[in-house]
Every structure is written in C-alpha cells, then in structure tokens.
Design a protein around this motif. Structure first.
Motif, PDB file in Angstrom:
ATOM      1  N   MET A  54       0.835  -1.199   0.080  1.00 47.01           N
ATOM      2  CA  MET A  54      -0.074  -0.010  -0.014  1.00 47.01           C
ATOM      3  C   MET A  54       1.011   1.339  -0.019  1.00 47.01           C
ATOM      4  SD  MET A  54      -3.046  -0.857   2.825  1.00 47.01           S
ATOM      5  CE  MET A  54      -4.064   0.612   2.012  1.00 47.01           C
ATOM      6  N   GLY A  55       2.116   0.914   0.050  1.00 51.06           N
ATOM      7  CA  GLY A  55       2.911   2.221   0.132  1.00 51.06           C
ATOM      8  C   GLY A  55       3.005   3.274   1.110  1.00 51.06           C
ATOM      9  N   MET A  56       2.868   2.687   2.406  1.00 53.56           N
ATOM     10  CA  MET A  56       2.636   3.415   3.365  1.00 53.56           C
ATOM     11  C   MET A  56       4.134   3.814   3.905  1.00 53.56           C
ATOM     12  SD  MET A  56       0.053   2.012   6.133  1.00 53.56           S
ATOM     13  CE  MET A  56      -1.673   2.076   5.752  1.00 53.56           C
ATOM     14  N   ARG A  92      13.559   2.751 -10.168  1.00 52.37           N
ATOM     15  CA  ARG A  92      12.241   3.446  -9.755  1.00 52.37           C
ATOM     16  C   ARG A  92      11.929   4.197 -11.241  1.00 52.37           C
ATOM     17  NH1 ARG A  92      12.467   6.488  -4.042  1.00 52.37           N
ATOM     18  NH2 ARG A  92      13.161   4.270  -2.708  1.00 52.37           N
ATOM     19  N   ASN A 108       9.287   6.756 -12.078  1.00 54.28           N
ATOM     20  CA  ASN A 108       8.265   7.675 -11.380  1.00 54.28           C
ATOM     21  C   ASN A 108       7.149   8.279 -12.203  1.00 54.28           C
ATOM     22  OD1 ASN A 108      10.070   8.292  -8.746  1.00 54.28           O
ATOM     23  ND2 ASN A 108      11.483   8.401 -10.301  1.00 54.28           N
ATOM     24  N   PHE A 166       2.775   9.413 -11.237  1.00 54.26           N
ATOM     25  CA  PHE A 166       1.558   9.671 -10.322  1.00 54.26           C
ATOM     26  C   PHE A 166       0.397   8.813 -10.982  1.00 54.26           C
ATOM     27  CE2 PHE A 166       3.981  13.159  -8.539  1.00 54.26           C
ATOM     28  CZ  PHE A 166       4.039  13.000  -7.082  1.00 54.26           C
ATOM     29  N   TYR A 167      -0.221   8.114 -10.097  1.00 49.31           N
ATOM     30  CA  TYR A 167      -1.427   7.565 -10.570  1.00 49.31           C
ATOM     31  C   TYR A 167      -1.804   6.871  -9.346  1.00 49.31           C
ATOM     32  CZ  TYR A 167      -4.922   6.534 -14.110  1.00 49.31           C
ATOM     33  OH  TYR A 167      -6.234   6.348 -14.751  1.00 49.31           O
ATOM     34  N   PRO A 168      -3.311   6.876  -8.906  1.00 48.16           N
ATOM     35  CA  PRO A 168      -3.914   6.369  -7.881  1.00 48.16           C
ATOM     36  C   PRO A 168      -3.628   4.810  -7.650  1.00 48.16           C
ATOM     37  CG  PRO A 168      -5.318   7.982  -8.724  1.00 48.16           C
ATOM     38  CD  PRO A 168      -4.404   7.778  -9.777  1.00 48.16           C
ATOM     39  N   LEU A 217      -0.922   3.500  -8.196  1.00 43.13           N
ATOM     40  CA  LEU A 217       0.457   3.211  -7.972  1.00 43.13           C
ATOM     41  C   LEU A 217       0.834   3.760  -6.698  1.00 43.13           C
ATOM     42  CD1 LEU A 217       2.969   2.181  -9.735  1.00 43.13           C
ATOM     43  CD2 LEU A 217       3.502   4.642  -9.998  1.00 43.13           C
ATOM     44  N   PRO A 218       0.825   2.967  -5.854  1.00 39.86           N
ATOM     45  CA  PRO A 218       0.805   3.350  -4.357  1.00 39.86           C
ATOM     46  C   PRO A 218       2.089   4.144  -3.969  1.00 39.86           C
ATOM     47  CG  PRO A 218       0.359   1.024  -4.278  1.00 39.86           C
ATOM     48  CD  PRO A 218       0.670   1.338  -5.756  1.00 39.86           C
ATOM     49  N   LYS A 219       3.030   4.116  -4.385  1.00 39.40           N
ATOM     50  CA  LYS A 219       4.379   4.604  -3.975  1.00 39.40           C
ATOM     51  C   LYS A 219       4.698   5.958  -4.884  1.00 39.40           C
ATOM     52  CE  LYS A 219       7.069   0.945  -4.301  1.00 39.40           C
ATOM     53  NZ  LYS A 219       6.019   0.191  -5.009  1.00 39.40           N
ATOM     54  N   GLY A 220       3.791   5.846  -5.715  1.00 40.80           N
ATOM     55  CA  GLY A 220       4.053   7.221  -6.862  1.00 40.80           C
ATOM     56  C   GLY A 220       5.377   6.746  -7.745  1.00 40.80           C
ATOM     57  N   TYR A 221       5.685   5.621  -7.786  1.00 40.54           N
ATOM     58  CA  TYR A 221       6.865   5.098  -8.507  1.00 40.54           C
ATOM     59  C   TYR A 221       6.603   3.293  -8.711  1.00 40.54           C
ATOM     60  CZ  TYR A 221       9.277   4.029  -4.251  1.00 40.54           C
ATOM     61  OH  TYR A 221       9.769   3.753  -3.093  1.00 40.54           O
TER      62      TYR A 221
END
Lengths: 498, 487
Positions: free
Chosen positions: B49-51, B85, B87, B89-91, B93-97
């Motif tokens: 989840m890219g927390m 990586r 890079n 942005f897209y919802p 893609l949790p980490k943004g990469y």
C-alpha cells in the motif's frame, strides 16, 4: 545513591538505582513526564507526550524486573523522533500531509526498544521529513535550544536532542541523513551517533533520502549511547540494505584506552568562517586525546568541498521519489474541492500538505532526475560520492578514527537563517561527507563558548567500527566533564520559543 | 498459421513488449498473496500500500521464474541487474513509482522460435526485466468518485521485449502463441490475455520492401486477446500505408486499440508524454547473478514445446499437426506420454485425446488457464480402453459407450465391458444364429435385396447389431450377411 534529580541522571545512573530497588520504572516515568510538562512550553521538543503509553510501559518494565529480568534499557524513559512509525500512535514526520496518519506497524528500532523494556515518553519534533538543520521547518513550530531558548536546537532531529538536554528522557532516537543527529547533539550539548549505513534497520523510518538515512541514538554520555546502540543495531530482513553482520558488545569495548590509537585530523575540516571558539575547543579536545596517549596525524579529505553540492543532488533526487506517495489517495491529508479532478486533488493536497523546504527539495530532485539532466546532475553526484568515499578509505589507511568539529559554529538564533536556505545548508558542511560515505560518526560535547553554548567534537570511524569512535569518545569523557553540565531549567530562564 | 496479408510494396516492422504476470504465491516485494480474484484490497499490507517507512524485500521465487524464462529463451544473464524506480503519479500506483529495471535488466539477447506458414522463424528478444504490477482503479462504481483496488499492486511481472523482427500481424500472434506456450511449460505464467495475466503492446512501423531503414513507429496498446493483437496490428499497418501513400507522415505516438470500432486512436498526448525520471532504487541491492545458481535453474528446465513436438513426430510417428496440438500445452503432452507408457499406440491415443478428451475438457471447463485441473479419465484408463480395442475385445463403436461409462461413473474399462456385457461377439456361431434370425424375420427385404436393392445391406447389418446388442464383430457380421444373402 545520587543526590541529583532523576531527570539529570545518565542511563547508567538510572539503571544502578533501578537495580538497587531505590526507584522504579514507574517513578522514573512520572518524573520524566512531569519534567516534560514543565519544560515543554519553553522547549517544544515533543510533538506528542505519550503519557498513557509511558505509564503502561513502565509498569510492564517493573513487572519484568520483578521476575528477575535485567537489561540495559529496562525501564529507561526514551523519546522517538516523530519519523519512526509507531503502531497506534500518530506519526507526523513534522508534516501536515500526514495529518491523521496512525501507522498499523512499528519501526524495527521501535520494536527493539520495546523488547528491551524501554519506556516511551513521547515523540519528538523535527524538520518536516527530516529536511533541515534547525527544526524550524517543522509544520508544528520550532524546537528551542534548552541552553538558550532564543536559539535553534539544530536539526533535523532537534526535538530528540533537546529532549535529552532538557531532561525529558534519558535517551532518544533520531535519524541522520546529512548530520541530523550530530548537529543537534552538538548544538544541545549531548551525545549523538550516526551508525554505519546498514547497521540499524530503516524499516518503519519514514524515508527522506534512502541511501543516506540512518537511525541513531542520543544520550548524555558515550557509554549511554553504546547501550542504546547495542539494542537497536542488527540485521533486519525487512530492510534489504540492513547488513547481516554481527553486532559487537559496544559497552564492553569502552575500556578507556586510547593509547597507541592514531587519530586523524583532516585539514579540510577547519573551514574559513569557523567560529574561533569552536576551532579552539576542538583543537584542545584533540590535544587532550594526545595527552591520553593517542597519536595525532594530519590527513587529507580533498573532495570535502564537493560534499554539500553532491548531497543536495543525491538527497533531493531520492526525496522527490520517496515523497511521491503523499498523494491524498490512501492516508494523511486530502484536499479536493467538490468538483476537483485527479490532478486537482494531487496539486491541492501536496500544496497544502508540504512546507516550503520540502517543496524546494522535491523540485530540486525532480529537476536533477529529469531527462537530459540526469547525467549532468544525478550521475555526476554519484561519481563525486565515490570520490568522497575513496577519500575516507585512504585516510583510514593512516589512522583509526578521525576527529573534527561537528559544525563551524554553535547554535544560531531562531529565525536567523530561515530566509537563506544556502546558509542553512552550510551548517552541515562537516557532517554530510560521512553520510555520503556511509560511515559511523559520533558527536559529543567538548566545550562551551563565551555565551555558554555547547561545542561538539565529531569522531568518525571506518564502516562497522562504531566501537572505535565510542571507545575514543568514552575515554575523552572519562577525562573531561563537559558532558556533566546541564542547561539551566528552560522556561525559568529566557522566555518561550514562540 | 494464417496467410500473410498483402501489403503491396510495404513491409511491416513489428516489435512486441509482453508483460507476463508470474505465478508466484506472493507478491514481488511483500508477503501478500499474488492470487487473482479476491475481495478488493484483501491482499494488501503496509508495503504494497506504499505506507510511510516501509521497505521492499525481494521475492526470490520471482527471480527464479524470470531466470527460467530467460534461459528457456536463450537469453544471456548479465552479472548485475539493477532495480530502478519509474516515477509517475497515478492512484493505482501506491508509492508514486513503480519498481522496475531500466538500463541493467535481468536478461538480454535471446530469441523465440516461431512457427509460421513459411516455416520456423526466430524472433530475437532484446531483453527481459522484472517489475511490479500496479493496482486497478475502479471508475464505474460511483458517479462522483473512483475506487482503488491494490490487490494487484506488487504482483510480479516480467516484461519480455522483442526486437523489431516480426513482419506481419499474423506473425505477431504466432509469436505470442509460441511465447505463451514456453511460459506455460515453465509454469511461470498462465498466459491468459483476457484476464490480463499476459498483456501485449506493439511497436509498428512500415518501410518499402527491400529497404533496411526503420520507419517512424507507433505504439499500440489495449489489445486484450490474440485476435485483438492480430487485428489491431493489421489495421495499424493499413492505416500507416494509407497515410504514407497519401503523402502524409507517421507521427511517433501511442495509440489505443478500440476493438468495437476496429480502429486505433491516438492517446491524449498528456497521458503519453511522461518523463519517468528513472534512477536506481536505493532500497534494493543490485541482483548479482551466481553462475552456479543459474546453472542449477538451467538444469531444472523442462523440455520446451518445440523440442517436444519434434520428438513426438520422430519417436512416436504421429503427424506434425497432431504433435503440435498435443504439445501446445504441457499437461496435454504429459497426459499423452503417460497413456503411451501404458499402451504403445500413439496414433489411436492421440486421436482419443484430440477428440473426446479435449472436447470434454472444453465443454465441462475442466481447466484453468494453465492446467487441466480434472481429466475426464486417467491416462492409464484411456490406455486400457485403447488396448481393449486393439486386442479385439471391443469394437471402436462400443469403445465410445465404454468411454462414456468411464467418464460418468469412473471405473476400469475392462470391468465396465464385463459388467455391461459389452464384450465383442466374435463367436461365428452366435453371429450366424443372429444373421439367420434376421433373414428369416424379413423375407420381403431379403427378396428386395436379392433383386438388386444393394442399399438394404445396411438395414440387415443394423438389425444384426441390434439383435446382438452392438457387440457383434462388425467384420464377421458383414462377411456372414454377404454370403447368406447371396445364397
């Protein structure tokens, strides 16, 4: 035993009292919580006081001790930089963008402290996402220096350093990406150590610049640091960059002997613009080490002059990617007007959530990684990084430990450099190379200037030789008493930071 | 397998990028299940989840799967592969990469043998690299907001990139089929294009036949079946020819295939114009290949489809077409060989498999994308059935009845034959009695036959078979009827 107030103790003193049954972890927790309550209005070292947690941790520690358990940190009050994920406790990283975020997991270092029976008193203030040298970039207001609340505590782990200095805990954890442990330790007159990259797990530590970030402890003495490092160090399979090397018994390495050790003094580290009192105190400390039997050798680290520029390409590049996850989708702040589309949500969330310095570094890093600029910036910085690393390898062929100042000056005034990012960046000129090379380095007090502000000595060791720096620092503290000084009760002296 | 279309003086130049989801139990960088089809976000954890603060830990099995694929396609494994990586942005893609590989991939310089109507061609592979899949955005559940399902986020993918060696839309589909067969043999990917476990983008350009320079290419996306790939590429080739012959120029762009309208459309440039700012992922160590381990993986490779097909033709003497059908799937080929081991009649066993067995598998959907999960009958039982035909115990016709019994109730074909009394009657006396009875019962028909109405012979055969419950040896019935009716 000691007639001192418990909040003025070292870990070693507290442990002795606990083991003698003269005090309990619960007594200690209450004393430190009370102390925090009285100094926080002036110092603002903490973003959150975890009172309930501290009391339950303390009761648990007392119960464990009653069953015969012993341990270096059992019942010891500690503070965590608010960059460590703590299960069930809000974790902000000093940023509005993590508003409302409560991690469902603990960082590895937090788990290790819990297993050791440490008592969590609070989570400390920091520059937003650890980006800064003064803790003034916190979204929740700056931390004041306990020695002079009109001055900065240093950063980015300013809250963790100030909390130890002000007696709100006996030890704390910070992170050091370009000097973020050593600089505030130096400014606040406490000890701080950045271990070798890979020595302490980064799991659960909110990333700023992944190839540079490293977890480390603050405490009042080098011996105390050794105790904390022994608990938090070690391989963690959840962090692929954590190194599966055995952890030496750091406390046992502190034999007080420096005779025969070669201590290197890099000529590049006494930079123009350095405060004369700082240089004098550091040179005097080096002389003291010589008098204790060490051999002093002058060495060269010729690529030091590229360190700040290199750092400000590598760190922002990694940060620009690491901070992409704060997009308003899954956690933390989300700003979106009713008719907002996806791009609007990203823009509004990140614009409202990030402070100026974070935005500056995201822009810098994005630029450095962009098509057409990558080779000239990021790749070149990586090459410079290799040269800086090689410098240290050559220097360590001639000496066992390097001794340098931590910073060119003592703590500066609040607001003095906030309008001049470059001047702020130069606070880290003597600490950044160590991160680029991945080495362990210790900061400890070695004097005070005329205004009574602490001056720090930096001891740098070869990779995975933390004990070498700790041994020298401990020997120095056996022979000196700078570490025994305590700041005047903050709040009683000058007014609050804000 | 398909006829080469006529593009006049133009030669298409096509390269494919295939994304293959690996069949590992867990995701590429965390312990979450990689299985398809769970409740939204059931297969998630702080890592996928890219927390904040969590870190990736590489799934060793995924490296093994990708290495198997690389070795099976003749790739070289460079000493170092590096995670990078990508890079954006897209919802979903949790980490943004996305953690992928960039300039130092897992494998380079391989090839796939492709069967075409003109014979076998080798399509070279540029590279194979590993990366993590993204999640899925769900847009149709609500009017005013979208939902994100991260079950797929972090599922391991291989990206298999071909050189621009493909010369027609049909050949592109043939290449994909050959590649899918290899992936399925290796059990690394189920190759289901409809479910998206195998996805394909195509780079297409045209040039005048006889020239070697490459034309400007377009990238075609959104092709969700083998059929789509073939149609989309063909349509795109024709579009490019039309543009160029009309005096226009091809624009380098990404185009989306619209299967309903049968056309490709340019993607909005805002979506296509990405600067992914690739850089080495500082959270992961480079993959350093251990030659001994690579050799171990190589030794564990199964026989691949092309080799197995050739061996079936050579050793079992079955026609190339049959061999191709049997070896298109590893489990079918395994089944064939298991039956053959019990009774060596390759042609007959092959016919049973290609006919009744695979028909039942299809009708009853006894397979998932990769394996037949339940066989209608066990290979040893099929072998016994064929043996009963071959030793004259039952006829081929009765065998169909026995087969149906085996499928319905299970059991050994020999016992079914005994229990149901289906044993073929070869006793001439018994057959003769039946023949005599039929002739005696139909004097009119006998007279008609004898007066020249030959077609009635079939009627007599039918009557005799009916009287013997179908068990009479057909040859004996024919012989006896002929002689008696002639009498």
């Amino acid at each position: 035993m000691s007639t001192k107030n418990p909040t003025d103790w070292t870990i070693a003193e507290a442990r002795k009292s606990l083991e003698a049954g003269e005090t309990s972890a619960l007594d200690l927790a209450r004393a430190f919580l009370d102390r925090a309550a009285s100094v926080e209005p002036a110092v603002h070292a903490l973003l959150e006081r975890t009172t309930d947690r501290a009391l339950s941790d303390a009761r648990a520690a007392d119960a464990r001790r009653a069953k015969g358990e012993r341990g270096p940190l059992l019942g010891i009050p500690v503070v965590l930089k608010d960059i460590f994920a703590t299960r069930g406790i809000p974790t902000t990283c000093g940023s509005r963008i993590l508003e409302g975020f409560v991690p469902p997991y603990d960082a590895d270092a937090v788990e290790r402290l819990s297993r050791a029976g440490a008592v969590l008193v609070g989570k400390s203030n920091l520059d937003e996402f650890a980006m800064g040298s003064s803790t003034e970039n916190s979204a929740f207001g700056p931390t004041a220096n306990p020695w002079d609340t009109g001055r900065v505590a240093g950063g980015s782990s300013g809250g963790s350093a100030a909390a130890v200095a002000a007696g709100e805990c006996l030890a704390s954890l910070g992170t050091d990406t370009g000097g973020s442990i050593r600089l505030p330790a130096s400014y606040c007159g406490v000890c701080g150590m950045k271990p070798t990259y890979g020595r302490v797990s980064r799991y659960g530590v909110i990333a700023y610049a992944s190839s540079l970030d490293q977890v480390g402890p603050f405490a009042r003495t080098v011996a105390d640091l050794a105790d904390v490092l022994g608990v938090i160090a070690g391989h963690d399979p959840r962090d692929s960059t954590s190194v599966p090397a055995p952890v030496p018994d750091y406390a046992a390495a502190l034999d007080g002997r420096v005779a025969g050790l070669r201590i290197g003094v890099p000529r590049e580290y006494f930079v123009p613009g350095m405060a004369p009192e700082v240089e004098a105190a550091v040179r005097e400390a080096i002389e003291r080490l010589r008098s204790l039997g060490a051999t002093i050798v002058e060495v060269g680290l010729p690529h030091t002059k590229y360190a700040v520029a290199t750092y400000y390409l590598v760190a922002p590049a990694e940060a620009s990617s690491n901070l992409a996850r704060y997009d308003g989708v899954r956690f933390g702040l989300r700003k979106a007007a009713a008719d907002a589309n996806l791009l609007d949500m990203y823009r509004e969330t990140r614009d409202a959530g990030f402070g100026a310095e974070v935005k500056r570094r995201i822009l810098l890093g994005t630029y450095a990684l962009s098509a057409g600029y990558y080779d000239a910036f990021y790749l070149k910085a990586q090459k410079a990084r290799t040269l800086i690393r090689d410098d240290f390898a050559k220097a360590f062929a001639e000496c066992d430990v390097l001794a340098t100042p931590v910073a060119p000056t003592v703590a500066f005034g609040l607001g003095e450099k906030t309008e001049d990012p470059l001047a702020m960046y130069l606070s880290d000129v003597l600490t950044i190379s160590v991160n680029l090379a991945g080495l362990p380095a210790l900061a400890l007090p070695c004097g005070f200037d005329g205004a009574g502000l602490p001056i720090g000595l930096q001891l740098i060791a070869p990779a995975f030789r933390e004990e070498a720096a700790l041994r020298v620092g401990d020997a120095f503290q056996r022979a000196t008493d700078w570490h025994e000084r305590r700041p005047p009760a903050p709040g009683a002296a000058k007014g609050g930071a804000r | 397998m398909s006829d080469a279309p006529d593009y006049g003086p133009w030669e298409p130049v096509i390269g494919l990028e295939v994304h293959a989801q690996m069949l590992t139990e867990s995701k590429l960088f965390c312990g979450c299940s990689a299985k398809f089809g769970a409740e939204p976000n059931a297969h998630t954890c702080p890592v996928c989840m890219g927390m904040p603060g969590v870190l990736p830990v590489l799934n060793r099995r995924a490296v093994e799967f990708a290495t198997r694929t690389a070795l099976a396609t003749g790739c070289e494994i460079p000493r170092i592969a590096r995670w990078a990586r990508k890079n954006y942005f897209y919802p979903d893609l949790p980490k943004g990469y996305q953690i992928s590989m960039y300039d130092e991939p897992l494998a380079v310089a391989g090839g796939v043998e492709v069967e075409t109507p003109e014979g076998t061609r080798r399509v070279r592979l540029t590279r194979i690299h590993m990366e993590e899949d993204a999640g899925k955005n769900v847009h149709d559940a609500h009017d005013d907001h979208s939902l994100v399902d991260l079950n797929r986020a972090g599922v391991p993918l291989m990206e298999i990139v071909s050189e621009p060696d493909i010369r027609s839309a049909a050949e592109a589909a043939d290449y994909l089929r050959s590649l899918r067969a290899i992936l399925q043999y290796l059990a690394v990917c189920d190759g289901n294009m409809e479910e998206g476990s195998m996805r394909c983008d195509a780079n297409v350009s045209i040039r005048r036949r006889g020239t070697t320079e490459l034309g400007t290419r377009t990238e075609i996306k959104n092709m969700n079946s083998f059929r789509s790939v073939e149609r989309a590429i063909d349509v795109e080739i024709r579009r490019q020819i039309e543009v160029v012959e009309g005096g226009g120029r091809i624009v380098q762009e990404t185009r989306l295939w619209d299967a309903d309208r049968g056309q490709t459309f340019p993607m909005r440039s805002k979506e296509a114009a990405h600067d992914y700012r690739y850089f080495p992922d500082p959270d992961l160590l480079p993959l350093v290949s251990d030659p001994a381990w690579v050799e171990e993986v190589r030794r564990g490779l199964p026989e691949l489809p092309a080799a197995r097909r050739d061996r079936f033709v050579r050793d079992h003497g079955i026609p190339p077409y049959d061999a191709a059908v049997l070896t298109a799937r590893r489990d079918v080929a395994d089944y064939f060989e298991a039956a053959l081991a019990a009774h060596p009649n390759p042609k007959s066993i092959s016919n049973w498999i290609m006919g009744d067995i695979l028909r039942l598998v299809r009708e009853r959907k006894l397979d998932d994308a990769l394996v037949i999960t339940e066989w209608p009958v066990a290979p040893a039982a099929l072998a016994k059935l064929v043996a009963l035909i071959d030793d004259g115990t039952i006829s081929g016709k009765i065998a169909k009845t026995v087969f149906e019994e085996m499928v319905a109730g299970g059991g050994d074909p020999a016992s079914i034959v005994e229990k149901k009394g289906l044993r073929q009657v070869t006793d001439t006396g018994a057959i003769e009695a039946a023949v005599d009875a039929v002739i005696a019962a139909s004097p009119d028909k006998v007279a008609e036959y004898r007066s020249g109405k030959d077609k009635l012979f079939g009627f007599f055969v039918g009557q005799v078979m009916k009287a013997t419950g179908g068990k009479a040896n057909p040859q004996a019935v024919n012989d006896l009827l002929r002689s008696k009716l002639a009498g």
